[in-house]
Design a protein around this motif. Structure first.
Motif, PDB file in Angstrom:
ATOM      1  N   ASN A 144       0.870  -1.184   0.000  1.00 63.39           N
ATOM      2  CA  ASN A 144       0.000   0.000   0.000  1.00 63.39           C
ATOM      3  C   ASN A 144       0.902   1.228   0.000  1.00 63.39           C
ATOM      4  O   ASN A 144       1.306   1.715   1.053  1.00 63.39           O
ATOM      5  CB  ASN A 144      -0.906  -0.012   1.227  1.00 63.39           C
ATOM      6  CG  ASN A 144      -1.918   1.111   1.209  1.00 63.39           C
ATOM      7  OD1 ASN A 144      -2.263   1.640   0.164  1.00 63.39           O
ATOM      8  ND2 ASN A 144      -2.408   1.492   2.381  1.00 63.39           N
ATOM      9  N   THR A 145       1.220   1.740  -1.184  1.00 65.13           N
ATOM     10  CA  THR A 145       2.240   2.792  -1.273  1.00 65.13           C
ATOM     11  C   THR A 145       1.749   4.153  -0.804  1.00 65.13           C
ATOM     12  O   THR A 145       2.552   5.013  -0.437  1.00 65.13           O
ATOM     13  CB  THR A 145       2.736   2.938  -2.723  1.00 65.13           C
ATOM     14  OG1 THR A 145       1.673   3.410  -3.563  1.00 65.13           O
ATOM     15  CG2 THR A 145       3.266   1.615  -3.257  1.00 65.13           C
ATOM     16  N   ASN A 146       0.434   4.384  -0.833  1.00 73.39           N
ATOM     17  CA  ASN A 146      -0.112   5.698  -0.488  1.00 73.39           C
ATOM     18  C   ASN A 146       0.577   6.820  -1.258  1.00 73.39           C
ATOM     19  O   ASN A 146       0.879   7.880  -0.708  1.00 73.39           O
ATOM     20  CB  ASN A 146      -0.044   5.933   1.020  1.00 73.39           C
ATOM     21  CG  ASN A 146      -1.183   5.242   1.744  1.00 73.39           C
ATOM     22  OD1 ASN A 146      -2.253   5.032   1.180  1.00 73.39           O
ATOM     23  ND2 ASN A 146      -0.952   4.868   2.986  1.00 73.39           N
ATOM     24  N   MET A 147       0.820   6.547  -2.520  1.00 71.64           N
ATOM     25  CA  MET A 147       1.319   7.538  -3.463  1.00 71.64           C
ATOM     26  C   MET A 147       0.529   7.403  -4.755  1.00 71.64           C
ATOM     27  O   MET A 147       0.130   6.301  -5.130  1.00 71.64           O
ATOM     28  CB  MET A 147       2.818   7.357  -3.725  1.00 71.64           C
ATOM     29  CG  MET A 147       3.693   7.622  -2.515  1.00 71.64           C
ATOM     30  SD  MET A 147       5.470   7.497  -2.858  1.00 71.64           S
ATOM     31  CE  MET A 147       5.654   5.713  -2.984  1.00 71.64           C
ATOM     32  N   LEU A 148       0.308   8.516  -5.408  1.00 70.81           N
ATOM     33  CA  LEU A 148      -0.422   8.536  -6.670  1.00 70.81           C
ATOM     34  C   LEU A 148       0.408   9.217  -7.744  1.00 70.81           C
ATOM     35  O   LEU A 148       1.244  10.083  -7.447  1.00 70.81           O
ATOM     36  CB  LEU A 148      -1.751   9.296  -6.522  1.00 70.81           C
ATOM     37  CG  LEU A 148      -2.779   8.751  -5.526  1.00 70.81           C
ATOM     38  CD1 LEU A 148      -3.965   9.703  -5.435  1.00 70.81           C
ATOM     39  CD2 LEU A 148      -3.236   7.356  -5.910  1.00 70.81           C
ATOM     40  N   MET A 149       0.172   8.829  -8.983  1.00 72.75           N
ATOM     41  CA  MET A 149       0.716   9.551 -10.128  1.00 72.75           C
ATOM     42  C   MET A 149      -0.438  10.334 -10.753  1.00 72.75           C
ATOM     43  O   MET A 149      -1.458   9.762 -11.144  1.00 72.75           O
ATOM     44  CB  MET A 149       1.325   8.589 -11.151  1.00 72.75           C
ATOM     45  CG  MET A 149       2.527   7.818 -10.641  1.00 72.75           C
ATOM     46  SD  MET A 149       3.920   8.859 -10.095  1.00 72.75           S
ATOM     47  CE  MET A 149       4.327   9.730 -11.626  1.00 72.75           C
ATOM     48  N   TRP A 150      -0.287  11.649 -10.802  1.00 76.82           N
ATOM     49  CA  TRP A 150      -1.333  12.522 -11.338  1.00 76.82           C
ATOM     50  C   TRP A 150      -0.668  13.615 -12.169  1.00 76.82           C
ATOM     51  O   TRP A 150       0.212  14.319 -11.693  1.00 76.82           O
ATOM     52  CB  TRP A 150      -2.149  13.131 -10.201  1.00 76.82           C
ATOM     53  CG  TRP A 150      -3.421  13.795 -10.636  1.00 76.82           C
ATOM     54  CD1 TRP A 150      -4.456  13.232 -11.313  1.00 76.82           C
ATOM     55  CD2 TRP A 150      -3.799  15.157 -10.397  1.00 76.82           C
ATOM     56  NE1 TRP A 150      -5.468  14.144 -11.518  1.00 76.82           N
ATOM     57  CE2 TRP A 150      -5.090  15.338 -10.959  1.00 76.82           C
ATOM     58  CE3 TRP A 150      -3.178  16.239  -9.753  1.00 76.82           C
ATOM     59  CZ2 TRP A 150      -5.769  16.560 -10.905  1.00 76.82           C
ATOM     60  CZ3 TRP A 150      -3.856  17.447  -9.705  1.00 76.82           C
ATOM     61  CH2 TRP A 150      -5.142  17.604 -10.274  1.00 76.82           C
ATOM     62  N   LYS A 151      -1.072  13.687 -13.421  1.00 76.94           N
ATOM     63  CA  LYS A 151      -0.484  14.651 -14.359  1.00 76.94           C
ATOM     64  C   LYS A 151       1.037  14.511 -14.400  1.00 76.94           C
ATOM     65  O   LYS A 151       1.781  15.497 -14.371  1.00 76.94           O
ATOM     66  CB  LYS A 151      -0.901  16.070 -13.993  1.00 76.94           C
ATOM     67  CG  LYS A 151      -2.413  16.295 -14.105  1.00 76.94           C
ATOM     68  CD  LYS A 151      -2.802  17.734 -13.860  1.00 76.94           C
ATOM     69  CE  LYS A 151      -4.311  17.906 -14.065  1.00 76.94           C
ATOM     70  NZ  LYS A 151      -4.747  19.313 -13.841  1.00 76.94           N
ATOM     71  N   LYS A 152       1.480  13.257 -14.416  1.00 78.29           N
ATOM     72  CA  LYS A 152       2.888  12.881 -14.542  1.00 78.29           C
ATOM     73  C   LYS A 152       3.736  13.310 -13.352  1.00 78.29           C
ATOM     74  O   LYS A 152       4.962  13.382 -13.444  1.00 78.29           O
ATOM     75  CB  LYS A 152       3.484  13.449 -15.840  1.00 78.29           C
ATOM     76  CG  LYS A 152       2.795  12.927 -17.099  1.00 78.29           C
ATOM     77  CD  LYS A 152       3.469  13.487 -18.357  1.00 78.29           C
ATOM     78  CE  LYS A 152       2.792  12.944 -19.610  1.00 78.29           C
ATOM     79  NZ  LYS A 152       3.426  13.469 -20.847  1.00 78.29           N
ATOM     80  N   GLU A 153       3.101  13.569 -12.220  1.00 77.06           N
ATOM     81  CA  GLU A 153       3.821  13.931 -11.005  1.00 77.06           C
ATOM     82  C   GLU A 153       3.413  13.013  -9.866  1.00 77.06           C
ATOM     83  O   GLU A 153       2.296  12.495  -9.833  1.00 77.06           O
ATOM     84  CB  GLU A 153       3.554  15.388 -10.623  1.00 77.06           C
ATOM     85  CG  GLU A 153       4.112  16.388 -11.616  1.00 77.06           C
ATOM     86  CD  GLU A 153       3.874  17.822 -11.175  1.00 77.06           C
ATOM     87  OE1 GLU A 153       4.850  18.591 -11.086  1.00 77.06           O
ATOM     88  OE2 GLU A 153       2.700  18.163 -10.920  1.00 77.06           O
ATOM     89  N   LEU A 154       4.335  12.819  -8.921  1.00 75.68           N
ATOM     90  CA  LEU A 154       4.086  11.952  -7.779  1.00 75.68           C
ATOM     91  C   LEU A 154       3.461  12.765  -6.647  1.00 75.68           C
ATOM     92  O   LEU A 154       3.986  13.807  -6.255  1.00 75.68           O
ATOM     93  CB  LEU A 154       5.396  11.300  -7.335  1.00 75.68           C
ATOM     94  CG  LEU A 154       5.298  10.196  -6.277  1.00 75.68           C
ATOM     95  CD1 LEU A 154       6.446   9.207  -6.449  1.00 75.68           C
ATOM     96  CD2 LEU A 154       5.334  10.772  -4.867  1.00 75.68           C
TER      97      LEU A 154
END
Length: 266
Positions: A144-154
């Motif tokens: 469960n990384t609790n990180m997202l990739m959104w608009k090519k950014e972490l």
């Protein structure tokens, strides 16, 4: 550095859309009166308001360091929400969460960070590992990384499991000086090669004044009541400040702990 207390907006929840059935906290996607969607964290869930406090403190620490964090808002939940929800478990949660809750702006279209596909730089990985060591965040693992990739950014999300010492406040002064053994499970630990240089940079940013400004944003009502071991909200707030300042002044302990854990992986 000059830093004023973060301006946390308050919104009213007008529509409950869907639960996010993760763990026992049952966060949900909701719509607010500003017409934006949010991931709502409920004060009546699981471990209660302390999760919201950790989310607020760690999220704003991460933001001032320079990480991408969804906007954090206070979200007011009206008593009427619990009346029409057909799911009894959710109905109970809504009723227990009337009043002021916490929510994060919903990043529509974001995808879960995949360490196989996404490889952050050693610098960024070291910054995240350092932050999670500082705040004792147990919830940034490969599962469960609790990180997202959104608009090519972490983007970093979900910090309610951090600062776990505050669920009992037992020996918290001693805990502030301890390494963070759970860092061995951190998804980015193998890439975190710059911890020593990052340590100096981060400590220069997180001055006592910056920490005090962040802690000032915690509502007094969240720091008093039956869950608090302190007599006043300000005493409670200053305990958080003391913990974080002590941990920063002894950061070489958790940095070495992370370096030692990394050596066992490579």
């Amino acid at each position: 550095m000059n830093y004023s207390s973060p301006e946390i907006r308050t919104v009213d929840v007008i529509r409950y859309l869907t639960p996010l059935r993760e763990g026992g906290s049952l966060p949900a996607i909701v719509e607010a009166d500003d017409q934006f969607l949010y991931v709502l964290k409920f004060r009546g869930a699981g471990q209660g308001i302390k999760v919201l406090i950790a989310e607020l403190i760690v999220g704003e620490i991460a933001r001032v360091i320079g990480f991408k964090i969804p906007e954090i808002v206070f979200a007011t939940l009206d008593e009427a929400f619990g009346r029409t929800e057909p799911d009894e478990e959710i109905q109970d949660l809504l009723r227990a969460s009337e009043g002021l809750n916490l929510a994060l702006h919903y990043l529509s279209g974001a995808i879960t960070f995949d360490p196989v596909v996404n490889t952050p730089s050693a610098r960024l990985a070291s910054q995240i590992v350092w932050l999670d060591s500082l705040v004792m965040n147990v919830d940034r693992t490969a599962r469960n990384t609790n990180m997202l990739m959104w608009k090519k950014e972490l983007w970093l999300i979900d910090h309610g499991a951090a600062l776990y010492f505050h669920h009992s406040w037992s020996n918290w002064q001693e805990q502030a000086k301890r390494p963070f053994p759970q860092i061995k499970d951190h998804v980015l630990l193998p890439l975190a090669t710059d911890l020593e240089s990052i340590d100096q940079e981060m400590k220069a940013i997180l001055s006592p004044q910056v920490l005090q400004a962040i802690l000032a944003a915690i509502p007094d009502a969240w720091l008093t009541g039956v869950e608090s071991p302190f007599e006043t909200a300000e005493e409670h707030r200053q305990a958080y400040a003391s913990f974080l300042e002590t941990r920063l002044s002894h950061s070489e302990i958790f940095v070495k702990g992370a370096q030692d854990a990394r050596k066992t992986l490579i």
